[in-house]
Motif scaffolding. Structure first.
Motif, PDB file in Angstrom:
ATOM      1  N   ASP A   1       0.692  -1.383   0.023  1.00 18.71           N
ATOM      2  CA  ASP A   1       0.013   0.096  -0.108  1.00 18.71           C
ATOM      3  C   ASP A   1       1.007   1.413   0.030  1.00 18.71           C
ATOM      4  O   ASP A   1       0.390   2.255   0.176  1.00 18.71           O
ATOM      5  CB  ASP A   1      -1.060  -0.012   1.299  1.00 18.71           C
ATOM      6  CG  ASP A   1      -0.347  -0.313   2.422  1.00 18.71           C
ATOM      7  OD1 ASP A   1       0.829  -0.535   2.479  1.00 18.71           O
ATOM      8  OD2 ASP A   1      -0.734   0.336   3.501  1.00 18.71           O
ATOM      9  N   GLU A   2       2.246   1.212  -0.237  1.00 14.34           N
ATOM     10  CA  GLU A   2       3.018   2.023  -0.266  1.00 14.34           C
ATOM     11  C   GLU A   2       2.942   2.952  -1.541  1.00 14.34           C
ATOM     12  O   GLU A   2       3.245   2.320  -2.510  1.00 14.34           O
ATOM     13  CB  GLU A   2       4.592   1.748   0.090  1.00 14.34           C
ATOM     14  CG  GLU A   2       5.331   2.822   0.455  1.00 14.34           C
ATOM     15  CD  GLU A   2       6.977   2.452   0.658  1.00 14.34           C
ATOM     16  OE1 GLU A   2       7.715   2.481   0.075  1.00 14.34           O
ATOM     17  OE2 GLU A   2       7.060   1.385   1.705  1.00 14.34           O
ATOM     18  N   ALA A   3       2.834   4.071  -1.800  1.00 12.10           N
ATOM     19  CA  ALA A   3       2.476   4.942  -2.827  1.00 12.10           C
ATOM     20  C   ALA A   3       3.980   5.075  -3.593  1.00 12.10           C
ATOM     21  O   ALA A   3       4.777   5.626  -2.872  1.00 12.10           O
ATOM     22  CB  ALA A   3       1.742   6.248  -2.735  1.00 12.10           C
TER      23      ALA A   3
ATOM     24  N   TRP B   1       4.291   6.636  -6.823  1.00 13.43           N
ATOM     25  CA  TRP B   1       4.224   8.254  -7.323  1.00 13.43           C
ATOM     26  C   TRP B   1       3.156   8.844  -6.656  1.00 13.43           C
ATOM     27  O   TRP B   1       2.128   8.429  -6.368  1.00 13.43           O
ATOM     28  CB  TRP B   1       3.425   8.025  -8.872  1.00 13.43           C
ATOM     29  CG  TRP B   1       4.515   7.074  -9.662  1.00 13.43           C
ATOM     30  CD1 TRP B   1       4.413   5.590  -9.922  1.00 13.43           C
ATOM     31  CD2 TRP B   1       5.736   7.384 -10.577  1.00 13.43           C
ATOM     32  NE1 TRP B   1       5.352   5.270 -10.619  1.00 13.43           N
ATOM     33  CE2 TRP B   1       6.225   6.263 -10.887  1.00 13.43           C
ATOM     34  CE3 TRP B   1       6.136   8.644 -10.805  1.00 13.43           C
ATOM     35  CZ2 TRP B   1       7.527   6.305 -11.837  1.00 13.43           C
ATOM     36  CZ3 TRP B   1       7.241   8.539 -11.326  1.00 13.43           C
ATOM     37  CH2 TRP B   1       7.765   7.647 -12.003  1.00 13.43           C
ATOM     38  N   LEU B   2       3.659  10.175  -6.543  1.00 11.28           N
ATOM     39  CA  LEU B   2       2.926  11.269  -5.916  1.00 11.28           C
ATOM     40  C   LEU B   2       2.342  12.373  -6.991  1.00 11.28           C
ATOM     41  O   LEU B   2       3.325  12.864  -7.571  1.00 11.28           O
ATOM     42  CB  LEU B   2       3.632  11.568  -4.828  1.00 11.28           C
ATOM     43  CG  LEU B   2       4.424  10.750  -3.774  1.00 11.28           C
ATOM     44  CD1 LEU B   2       5.167  11.137  -2.837  1.00 11.28           C
ATOM     45  CD2 LEU B   2       3.160  10.006  -2.830  1.00 11.28           C
TER      46      LEU B   2
ATOM     47  N   ARG C   1       8.320   8.597  -5.393  1.00 10.76           N
ATOM     48  CA  ARG C   1       8.676   9.135  -3.977  1.00 10.76           C
ATOM     49  C   ARG C   1      10.211   9.159  -3.640  1.00 10.76           C
ATOM     50  O   ARG C   1      10.329   9.874  -3.013  1.00 10.76           O
ATOM     51  CB  ARG C   1       8.099   7.860  -3.353  1.00 10.76           C
ATOM     52  CG  ARG C   1       7.999   8.044  -1.948  1.00 10.76           C
ATOM     53  CD  ARG C   1       7.134   6.738  -1.202  1.00 10.76           C
ATOM     54  NE  ARG C   1       7.780   5.498  -1.362  1.00 10.76           N
ATOM     55  CZ  ARG C   1       8.963   5.063  -0.723  1.00 10.76           C
ATOM     56  NH1 ARG C   1       9.303   5.497   0.157  1.00 10.76           N
ATOM     57  NH2 ARG C   1       9.221   3.759  -0.985  1.00 10.76           N
TER      58      ARG C   1
END
Length: 81
Positions: A27-29, A31-32, A52
């Motif tokens: 669940d770690e993004a 792209w931001l 990231r």
């Protein structure tokens, strides 16, 4: 040809990097969306996108919304070569 002429996965940098990426939390993004949204008019919007692990965004996401309900997404480099 002998085995000595070929590298193993442990000797290759790609393999080491991919293994670290594969072990990340799901669940770690990665792209931001950076900053705010820019309205381009006519139902189009753009956003700056960064990885990231990068300091500055280098991609731009443009969304074009049409009256039919369709949305077109385009992802490009901010400064292509």
């Amino acid at each position: 040809m002998g085995k000595a002429k070929f590298r193993t996965c442990q000797q290759g940098s790609f393999c080491r990097r991919y293994r670290a990426w594969a072990r990340r939390e799901p669940d770690e993004a990665v792209w931001l969306v950076e900053g705010g949204m820019e309205a381009l008019g006519g139902g189009s919007f753009s956003f700056k996108v960064r990885n990231r692990h990068e300091a500055e965004p280098h991609l731009i996401l443009r969304l074009d919304c049409y009256a039919s309900g369709m949305v077109r997404a385009r992802l490009n480099e901010l400064a292509p070569m």
